[in-house]
Design a protein around this motif. Structure first.
Motif, PDB file in Angstrom:
ATOM      1  N   UNK A 110      -2.784   5.210  -1.052  1.00 51.36           N
ATOM      2  CA  UNK A 110      -1.949   6.358  -0.716  1.00 51.36           C
ATOM      3  C   UNK A 110      -1.840   7.340  -1.878  1.00 51.36           C
ATOM      4  N   UNK A 111      -1.914   6.814  -3.111  1.00 52.80           N
ATOM      5  CA  UNK A 111      -1.923   7.725  -4.254  1.00 52.80           C
ATOM      6  C   UNK A 111      -3.126   8.640  -4.237  1.00 52.80           C
ATOM      7  N   UNK A 112      -4.311   8.064  -3.995  1.00 53.13           N
ATOM      8  CA  UNK A 112      -5.530   8.867  -3.941  1.00 53.13           C
ATOM      9  C   UNK A 112      -5.532   9.789  -2.723  1.00 53.13           C
ATOM     10  N   UNK A 113      -5.127   9.269  -1.566  1.00 55.04           N
ATOM     11  CA  UNK A 113      -5.116  10.081  -0.346  1.00 55.04           C
ATOM     12  C   UNK A 113      -4.167  11.264  -0.499  1.00 55.04           C
ATOM     13  N   UNK A 114      -3.031  11.041  -1.150  1.00 57.85           N
ATOM     14  CA  UNK A 114      -2.102  12.135  -1.392  1.00 57.85           C
ATOM     15  C   UNK A 114      -2.714  13.239  -2.238  1.00 57.85           C
ATOM     16  N   UNK A 172       2.360   9.503   6.431  1.00 62.32           N
ATOM     17  CA  UNK A 172       0.974   9.039   6.363  1.00 62.32           C
ATOM     18  C   UNK A 172       0.936   7.781   5.508  1.00 62.32           C
ATOM     19  N   UNK A 173       0.191   6.778   5.979  1.00 58.22           N
ATOM     20  CA  UNK A 173       0.136   5.512   5.246  1.00 58.22           C
ATOM     21  C   UNK A 173      -1.213   4.851   5.516  1.00 58.22           C
ATOM     22  N   UNK A 174      -2.119   4.952   4.548  1.00 53.10           N
ATOM     23  CA  UNK A 174      -3.431   4.311   4.660  1.00 53.10           C
ATOM     24  C   UNK A 174      -3.503   3.086   3.744  1.00 53.10           C
ATOM     25  N   UNK A 175      -2.323   2.562   3.351  1.00 54.43           N
ATOM     26  CA  UNK A 175      -2.294   1.489   2.374  1.00 54.43           C
ATOM     27  C   UNK A 175      -1.404   0.318   2.731  1.00 54.43           C
TER      28      UNK A 175
END
Length: 262
Positions: free
Chosen positions: A74-78, A122-125
């Protein structure tokens, strides 16, 4: 993130650069991320440090084509979403477990505002979770291929529920990436963390199923929920699944190393 980095990130996802930072574009990027970038904790068991700074996250997810756990994914996606014109806030969560809520900053999720008025989580993690972002302000049921979700008020915070069961509790005030370093360190080193006690690598497949490798146990699930589980015998088989199933090239099979302090 500069345009060269964001273009490389989009290539990793197999996505075109969206013309506008819309809700539909976010939904597409969210699903592509879950399909392309695995949820995995291999670094903990390969003596690789988990470092929460922007360049290290981009190097790992984009240049090295690895995955990670919530802080990294989520850090990278953000970072990508912000570069594409979305308004992004990092939110701290605490995971609901059998013994209650986890540690502070136990989880990182994203609040994303879009150019067409969307306000979403949003949550991909979080491993097996929603395949699309959730409506931040909606308090009714939200249908998703990953289950039925609800966002519920919880004394100033928000509980995110999946199929009626609380998954995690989110603060609503924005955080910075550095706020999560203590949580990432604890999850990477504590014998009480489930991440130090097990290996996992998992992603959604193109047909809506899931592939998961836990140590030497390979589980494939189709879109209807039918599971096939088999044990891998040789190191070569394990490395082939990491390579062919997740795009991760390893020179050695990770083994559980447990926590570093007790």
């Amino acid at each position: 993130m500069n345009p060269t980095q964001s273009d490389a990130y989009l290539r990793r996802l197999g996505a075109e650069r969206p013309a506008r930072a819309t809700t539909d574009a976010l939904r597409d990027l969210h699903l592509r991320h879950l399909r392309a970038v695995p949820f995995e904790n291999l670094s903990i068991h390969l003596d690789e440090p988990v470092v929460l700074d922007e360049q290290t996250l981009l190097d790992k997810v984009v240049a090295r084509r690895r995955g990670g756990f919530c802080y990294e994914l989520n850090g990278a996606f953000g970072l990508l979403l912000a570069a594409l014109g979305y308004e992004v806030q990092l939110l701290a969560g605490r995971v609901h477990g059998d013994e209650g809520l986890g540690i502070p900053c136990d989880h990182l999720a994203l609040r994303v505002r879009t150019a067409d008025g969307g306000d979403l989580i949003a949550d991909v993690g979080f491993g097996a979770h929603s395949q699309g972002p959730l409506d931040f302000g909606e308090r009714g049921e939200q249908a998703d291929p990953g289950g039925t979700f609800r966002v519920v008020d919880a004394g100033g915070d928000l509980d995110v529920l999946r199929n009626g069961k609380p998954r995690y509790r989110l603060e609503t005030r924005p955080r910075t990436l550095t706020d999560f370093r203590a949580g990432a360190w604890w999850h990477s080193t504590s014998p009480e963390s489930h991440f130090t006690q097990s290996l996992v690598c998992s992603r959604i497949t193109a047909d809506g199923g899931r592939i998961t490798l836990s140590g030497r146990t390979l589980t494939t699930t189709d879109a209807e929920g039918l599971k096939e589980v088999r044990e891998l015998g040789t190191d070569e088989e394990v490395l082939a699944v990491y390579r062919d199933g997740f795009g991760i090239g390893l020179s050695e099979v990770p083994t559980v190393r447990g926590g570093q302090f007790g």
